[in-house]
Design a protein around this motif. Structure first.
Motif, PDB file in Angstrom:
ATOM      1  N   ASP A 182      -9.068  -6.743   7.675  1.00  0.00           N
ATOM      2  CA  ASP A 182      -8.531  -5.911   6.404  1.00  0.00           C
ATOM      3  C   ASP A 182      -7.749  -6.790   5.567  1.00  0.00           C
ATOM      4  OD1 ASP A 182      -8.274  -3.295   5.295  1.00  0.00           O
ATOM      5  OD2 ASP A 182      -6.213  -3.477   5.499  1.00  0.00           O
ATOM      6  N   VAL A 183      -7.668  -6.750   4.317  1.00  0.00           N
ATOM      7  CA  VAL A 183      -6.933  -7.396   3.222  1.00  0.00           C
ATOM      8  C   VAL A 183      -6.645  -8.973   3.610  1.00  0.00           C
ATOM      9  CG1 VAL A 183      -4.721  -7.134   1.945  1.00  0.00           C
ATOM     10  CG2 VAL A 183      -5.715  -5.005   3.089  1.00  0.00           C
ATOM     11  N   ALA A 184      -7.937  -9.567   3.734  1.00  0.00           N
ATOM     12  CA  ALA A 184      -8.015 -10.886   4.365  1.00  0.00           C
ATOM     13  C   ALA A 184      -7.448 -11.885   3.228  1.00  0.00           C
ATOM     14  CB  ALA A 184      -9.324 -11.301   4.716  1.00  0.00           C
ATOM     15  N   ALA A 185      -7.145 -11.533   1.898  1.00  0.00           N
ATOM     16  CA  ALA A 185      -6.856 -12.489   0.956  1.00  0.00           C
ATOM     17  C   ALA A 185      -5.139 -12.166   0.714  1.00  0.00           C
ATOM     18  CB  ALA A 185      -7.491 -12.363  -0.409  1.00  0.00           C
ATOM     19  N   GLY A 186      -4.484 -11.167   1.427  1.00  0.00           N
ATOM     20  CA  GLY A 186      -3.302 -10.662   1.062  1.00  0.00           C
ATOM     21  C   GLY A 186      -2.458 -11.168   1.882  1.00  0.00           C
ATOM     22  N   LEU A 187      -2.275 -11.825   3.022  1.00  0.00           N
ATOM     23  CA  LEU A 187      -1.367 -12.008   3.926  1.00  0.00           C
ATOM     24  C   LEU A 187       0.004 -12.683   3.456  1.00  0.00           C
ATOM     25  CD1 LEU A 187      -3.803 -11.006   5.786  1.00  0.00           C
ATOM     26  CD2 LEU A 187      -3.163 -12.566   7.525  1.00  0.00           C
ATOM     27  N   HIS A 188      -0.487 -13.844   2.879  1.00  0.00           N
ATOM     28  CA  HIS A 188       0.884 -14.688   2.429  1.00  0.00           C
ATOM     29  C   HIS A 188       1.099 -14.131   0.839  1.00  0.00           C
ATOM     30  CE1 HIS A 188       1.650 -17.823   5.265  1.00  0.00           C
ATOM     31  NE2 HIS A 188       0.620 -17.628   5.618  1.00  0.00           N
ATOM     32  N   LYS A 189       2.507 -14.013   0.668  1.00  0.00           N
ATOM     33  CA  LYS A 189       2.843 -13.531  -0.540  1.00  0.00           C
ATOM     34  C   LYS A 189       3.798 -14.902  -1.255  1.00  0.00           C
ATOM     35  CE  LYS A 189       2.041  -9.534   0.877  1.00  0.00           C
ATOM     36  NZ  LYS A 189       1.126  -9.466   2.130  1.00  0.00           N
TER      37      LYS A 189
ATOM     38  N   PHE B 161       0.780  -1.085  -0.105  1.00  0.00           N
ATOM     39  CA  PHE B 161      -0.112  -0.025   0.034  1.00  0.00           C
ATOM     40  C   PHE B 161       0.785   1.053  -0.195  1.00  0.00           C
ATOM     41  CE2 PHE B 161      -2.736  -3.388   1.290  1.00  0.00           C
ATOM     42  CZ  PHE B 161      -3.927  -3.207   0.569  1.00  0.00           C
ATOM     43  N   THR B 162       1.619   1.725   1.175  1.00  0.00           N
ATOM     44  CA  THR B 162       2.468   2.754   1.022  1.00  0.00           C
ATOM     45  C   THR B 162       3.561   2.448   1.863  1.00  0.00           C
ATOM     46  OG1 THR B 162       1.725   3.698   3.284  1.00  0.00           O
ATOM     47  CG2 THR B 162       0.329   4.308   1.523  1.00  0.00           C
ATOM     48  N   PRO B 163       4.919   3.163   1.711  1.00  0.00           N
ATOM     49  CA  PRO B 163       5.924   2.848   2.436  1.00  0.00           C
ATOM     50  C   PRO B 163       5.801   2.920   3.931  1.00  0.00           C
ATOM     51  CG  PRO B 163       6.559   4.354   0.574  1.00  0.00           C
ATOM     52  CD  PRO B 163       4.904   4.242   0.755  1.00  0.00           C
ATOM     53  N   GLU B 164       4.758   3.717   4.393  1.00  0.00           N
ATOM     54  CA  GLU B 164       4.318   3.872   5.697  1.00  0.00           C
ATOM     55  C   GLU B 164       3.724   2.629   6.475  1.00  0.00           C
ATOM     56  OE1 GLU B 164       5.096   7.658   3.890  1.00  0.00           O
ATOM     57  OE2 GLU B 164       3.541   6.261   3.649  1.00  0.00           O
ATOM     58  N   GLN B 165       3.471   1.450   5.575  1.00  0.00           N
ATOM     59  CA  GLN B 165       2.630   0.377   5.781  1.00  0.00           C
ATOM     60  C   GLN B 165       3.454  -0.805   5.368  1.00  0.00           C
ATOM     61  OE1 GLN B 165      -0.869   2.291   3.906  1.00  0.00           O
ATOM     62  NE2 GLN B 165      -1.782   1.497   5.533  1.00  0.00           N
ATOM     63  N   PRO B 166       4.557  -1.080   6.175  1.00  0.00           N
ATOM     64  CA  PRO B 166       5.294  -2.480   5.709  1.00  0.00           C
ATOM     65  C   PRO B 166       4.463  -3.604   5.744  1.00  0.00           C
ATOM     66  CG  PRO B 166       6.089  -1.605   7.763  1.00  0.00           C
ATOM     67  CD  PRO B 166       5.075  -0.599   7.219  1.00  0.00           C
ATOM     68  N   ASP B 167       4.710  -4.454   4.861  1.00  0.00           N
ATOM     69  CA  ASP B 167       3.970  -5.828   4.961  1.00  0.00           C
ATOM     70  C   ASP B 167       4.525  -6.869   5.871  1.00  0.00           C
ATOM     71  OD1 ASP B 167       2.316  -4.844   2.530  1.00  0.00           O
ATOM     72  OD2 ASP B 167       1.939  -6.730   2.127  1.00  0.00           O
ATOM     73  N   LEU B 168       3.759  -7.637   6.849  1.00  0.00           N
ATOM     74  CA  LEU B 168       4.141  -8.441   7.898  1.00  0.00           C
ATOM     75  C   LEU B 168       4.320  -9.791   6.927  1.00  0.00           C
ATOM     76  CD1 LEU B 168       1.797  -7.566  10.426  1.00  0.00           C
ATOM     77  CD2 LEU B 168       4.333  -7.237  10.833  1.00  0.00           C
ATOM     78  N   ASN B 169       5.557 -10.572   7.665  1.00  0.00           N
ATOM     79  CA  ASN B 169       5.520 -11.673   6.804  1.00  0.00           C
ATOM     80  C   ASN B 169       4.973 -12.921   7.806  1.00  0.00           C
ATOM     81  OD1 ASN B 169       6.858 -14.001   5.517  1.00  0.00           O
ATOM     82  ND2 ASN B 169       8.779 -13.779   6.481  1.00  0.00           N
ATOM     83  N   TRP B 170       3.781 -13.368   7.130  1.00  0.00           N
ATOM     84  CA  TRP B 170       3.080 -14.397   7.653  1.00  0.00           C
ATOM     85  C   TRP B 170       3.790 -15.898   7.726  1.00  0.00           C
ATOM     86  CZ3 TRP B 170      -0.930 -14.657  11.017  1.00  0.00           C
ATOM     87  CH2 TRP B 170      -1.561 -13.459  11.412  1.00  0.00           C
ATOM     88  N   ARG B 171       5.024 -15.803   7.245  1.00  0.00           N
ATOM     89  CA  ARG B 171       5.649 -17.176   7.331  1.00  0.00           C
ATOM     90  C   ARG B 171       6.718 -17.243   8.467  1.00  0.00           C
ATOM     91  NH1 ARG B 171       4.609 -19.468   2.461  1.00  0.00           N
ATOM     92  NH2 ARG B 171       4.291 -18.137   0.718  1.00  0.00           N
ATOM     93  N   ASP B 172       6.816 -16.123   9.295  1.00  0.00           N
ATOM     94  CA  ASP B 172       7.537 -16.178  10.530  1.00  0.00           C
ATOM     95  C   ASP B 172       6.281 -16.296  11.578  1.00  0.00           C
ATOM     96  OD1 ASP B 172       8.602 -15.346  13.075  1.00  0.00           O
ATOM     97  OD2 ASP B 172       9.890 -13.902  12.043  1.00  0.00           O
ATOM     98  N   PRO B 173       6.538 -17.515  12.433  1.00  0.00           N
ATOM     99  CA  PRO B 173       5.734 -17.955  13.355  1.00  0.00           C
ATOM    100  C   PRO B 173       5.243 -16.887  14.351  1.00  0.00           C
ATOM    101  CG  PRO B 173       7.201 -19.670  13.112  1.00  0.00           C
ATOM    102  CD  PRO B 173       7.856 -18.446  12.249  1.00  0.00           C
ATOM    103  N   ALA B 174       6.359 -15.652  14.677  1.00  0.00           N
ATOM    104  CA  ALA B 174       6.012 -14.756  15.506  1.00  0.00           C
ATOM    105  C   ALA B 174       4.835 -13.957  15.078  1.00  0.00           C
ATOM    106  CB  ALA B 174       7.244 -14.026  15.680  1.00  0.00           C
ATOM    107  N   VAL B 175       4.545 -13.673  13.887  1.00  0.00           N
ATOM    108  CA  VAL B 175       3.711 -12.894  13.574  1.00  0.00           C
ATOM    109  C   VAL B 175       2.096 -13.546  13.922  1.00  0.00           C
ATOM    110  CG1 VAL B 175       2.524 -12.066  11.324  1.00  0.00           C
ATOM    111  CG2 VAL B 175       4.960 -12.104  11.673  1.00  0.00           C
ATOM    112  N   GLY B 176       2.052 -14.534  13.522  1.00  0.00           N
ATOM    113  CA  GLY B 176       0.802 -15.364  13.813  1.00  0.00           C
ATOM    114  C   GLY B 176       0.601 -15.388  15.599  1.00  0.00           C
ATOM    115  N   GLU B 177       1.646 -15.810  16.264  1.00  0.00           N
ATOM    116  CA  GLU B 177       1.572 -15.851  17.536  1.00  0.00           C
ATOM    117  C   GLU B 177       1.200 -14.469  18.161  1.00  0.00           C
ATOM    118  OE1 GLU B 177       5.373 -17.005  18.793  1.00  0.00           O
ATOM    119  OE2 GLU B 177       5.325 -18.969  18.121  1.00  0.00           O
TER     120      GLU B 177
END
Length: 565
Positions: free
Chosen positions: A214-221, A178-194
């Motif tokens: 929000d953005v429910a289809a976009g978490l994994h790349k 979306f914007t540089p002020e909104q870095p995407d989280l990496n859902w392959r890192d277990p810490a994010v899910g926890e």
């Protein structure tokens, strides 16, 4: 055929009508020109009177407000501009006393660049394990000066920004869809899910009834982050998505995990907790994969919102939803608008003169009545019940949408549907904010908002407000509405008609010329003047048709396939 069981009908969310509160623009209690949680609490009796089943609150978390709260710096707090946790608790308690459910917005795809995790990732240097929570990647070309791939951001420009390391050297790039002020989280890192497991439990423990995701289809790349075959798609339309960054198969496990958390709470007290996803995918069949019995309870079906004002387009869209989505055992979640879309009155006007001629308002009223007659759940964006048009002439200097800041184009700017609501009076701030020293509303309200103020709408029985209120009351009292069956009727050209349950007929005339009504007699409810036996152009109506005495004039057509058809 109907397969709903007695147990299924006890789930409040299956046919609920939820009102979306864009907190910033609903009602200001402090005089700073920005809506807040205390203002929402003041407005709860109004929403109860309207007849909705609950509210969905836009993000109110601590945030730098680069995207008005969708850049979250703390997922378990309240931004001081909106109040505090104590005020939130009062809001939930008051809503529950009125019988209203409370859903809150959660943003798991990305966070704010001011979030402690991202600051830790930047400060830690190249070997920081904190960077695994985001998508950092080396650049291409000489000295890594080019982005890692050709992906484009939804709000304009490249989807990558390069960082500078603590020692001043150029570093890797990070992904932001979306914007540089909104870095995407990496859902392959277990810490994010926890982390998000803890966030869900924090708010569930405070009594919320569910989450809009929000953005429910976009978490994994795609794990290899390859080039997109169509890198410009995201910038051509907000409805186009990069298939390498959206709708990846791994995302479904996230929703299974979240569903399990909700079921855990439900097992304790028997109260359903709801997950409703913002799912933007190309087809109803793909949409259906998100609402399987162990995943999301609901997902917004945007295809009705995006359908052009055309009888065939609406019939095809509804049929596909009933066949593919209702076929999962879930119900369809219908929407005509939200905080990201041009308001319905303006969208349906068709041409610049459409609003002045009444075409836009007439179509918007008809569409509202159609939506409320469809099987399943519905969401209503604030101000739609007032018939608010889009504010299309906001000066450039007041626009706050990051789309405008990043592209310089007004094409997709969303500020026009976010102008603070008019409540009372004949001049701005129209009761949105009050007090001798009150600040101006954060976006300017046009003079013509006076025509749509809530006090005027409540006093006029022919207003949008009364149409919504009457439709919601009938929806609650008539067993044919809400969850259940839909059977198409054969109709003249430009008319869409269907039967709900045992005898409720809904018909919409998409044309501008009058057509025969599908049922004799006076309508139970109509979006405009509707004499017996006639369905005027750009009008919708409901009738109760007793097959023994007042059979529909038009015979049944083929029904959409699926378990609720």
């Amino acid at each position: 055929m109907l397969i709903a069981t007695a147990a299924a009908t006890q789930h409040w969310w299956r046919d609920a009508v939820i009102y979306q509160v864009y907190v910033r623009s609903f009602l200001d209690s402090t005089g700073d020109g920005i809506g807040d949680l205390a203002g929402v609490r003041v407005g709860l009796p109004y929403l109860k009177k309207l007849g909705v089943d609950g509210i969905w609150l836009s993000p109110f978390y601590p945030s730098p407000q680069h995207d008005h709260g969708y850049d979250v710096a703390d997922y378990t707090g309240v931004d001081p501009v909106y109040g505090d946790l104590a005020e939130f608790d009062l809001l939930v308690a008051d809503a529950h006393r009125l019988g209203l459910k409370v859903l809150i917005d959660i943003v798991p795809n990305h966070c704010s660049s001011a979030h402690p995790w991202f600051r830790e990732a930047l400060a830690g240097g190249p070997d920081s394990p904190a960077r695994s929570r985001f998508h950092f990647a080396p650049g291409r070309g000489a000295d890594g000066a080019l982005p890692p791939n050709n992906w484009r951001a939804m709000f304009g420009g490249p989807a990558w920004s390069r960082i500078t390391e603590p020692d001043g050297e150029p570093g890797p790039w990070y992904l932001h869809l979306f914007t540089p002020e909104q870095p995407d989280l990496n859902w392959r890192d277990p810490a994010v899910g926890e982390h998000f497991d803890a966030v869900l439990r924090f708010w569930l423990d405070r009594g919320v009834d569910g989450f809009r995701i929000d953005v429910a289809a976009g978490l994994h790349k795609h794990p290899e982050l390859p080039d997109s075959p169509d890198p410009e798609a995201d910038e051509r339309s907000r409805d186009s998505v990069n298939p390498l960054a959206w709708n990846q198969p791994e995302v479904h496990q996230v929703w299974r995990d979240w569903r399990a958390v909700c079921e855990e709470y439900t097992a304790r007290d028997g109260l359903d907790r709801l997950l409703v996803g913002e799912v933007s995918v190309p087809t109803a069949r793909e949409h259906a994969e998100y609402v399987r019995p162990d995943e999301l309870h609901q997902a917004f079906f945007f295809h009705l919102l995006s359908a052009r004002w055309d009888v065939d387009a609406f019939r095809r869209t509804i049929s596909e939803a009933m066949r593919d989505i209702a076929g999962t055992g879930s119900t369809v979640t219908w929407v005509l608008n939200n905080h990201d879309q041009v308001r319905t009155v303006t969208r349906y006007a068709g041409e610049p003169s459409g609003e002045a001629s009444g075409l836009g308002p007439a179509r918007a009223r008809a569409a509202a009545l159609l939506m409320l007659a469809l099987p399943g759940a519905a969401y209503v964006y604030q101000g739609e019940e007032l018939g608010l048009p889009e504010v299309v002439d906001l000066p450039d200097e007041v626009l706050t949408d990051p789309i405008f800041r990043r592209t310089g184009s007004r094409r997709f700017v969303r500020d026009g549907c976010r102008v603070p609501l008019p409540w009372t009076g004949h001049a701005s701030p129209f009761g949105f904010t009050s007090g001798a020293g009150a600040a101006r509303p954060w976006l300017p309200q046009p003079e013509w908002f006076a025509e749509h103020a809530t006090d005027r709408a409540l006093a006029d029985t022919r207003s949008f407000w009364h149409l919504y209120r009457d439709g919601l009351q009938l929806r609650r009292s008539l067993p044919q509405l809400g969850e259940g069956t839909l059977r198409w009727l054969e109709t003249p050209p430009q008319v869409l008609a269907f039967v709900r349950g045992d005898g409720l007929v809904c018909a919409v005339n998409f044309g501008t010329e009058a057509a025969p009504a599908p049922v004799t007699g006076t309508p139970l409810l109509a979006s405009g003047d509707c004499p017996p036996g006639v369905l005027p152009g750009s009008t919708a109506a409901w009738w109760i048709s007793d097959p023994a005495t007042t059979a529909p004039l038009f015979p049944p057509a083929s029904s959409p396939k699926g378990p609720t058809a």
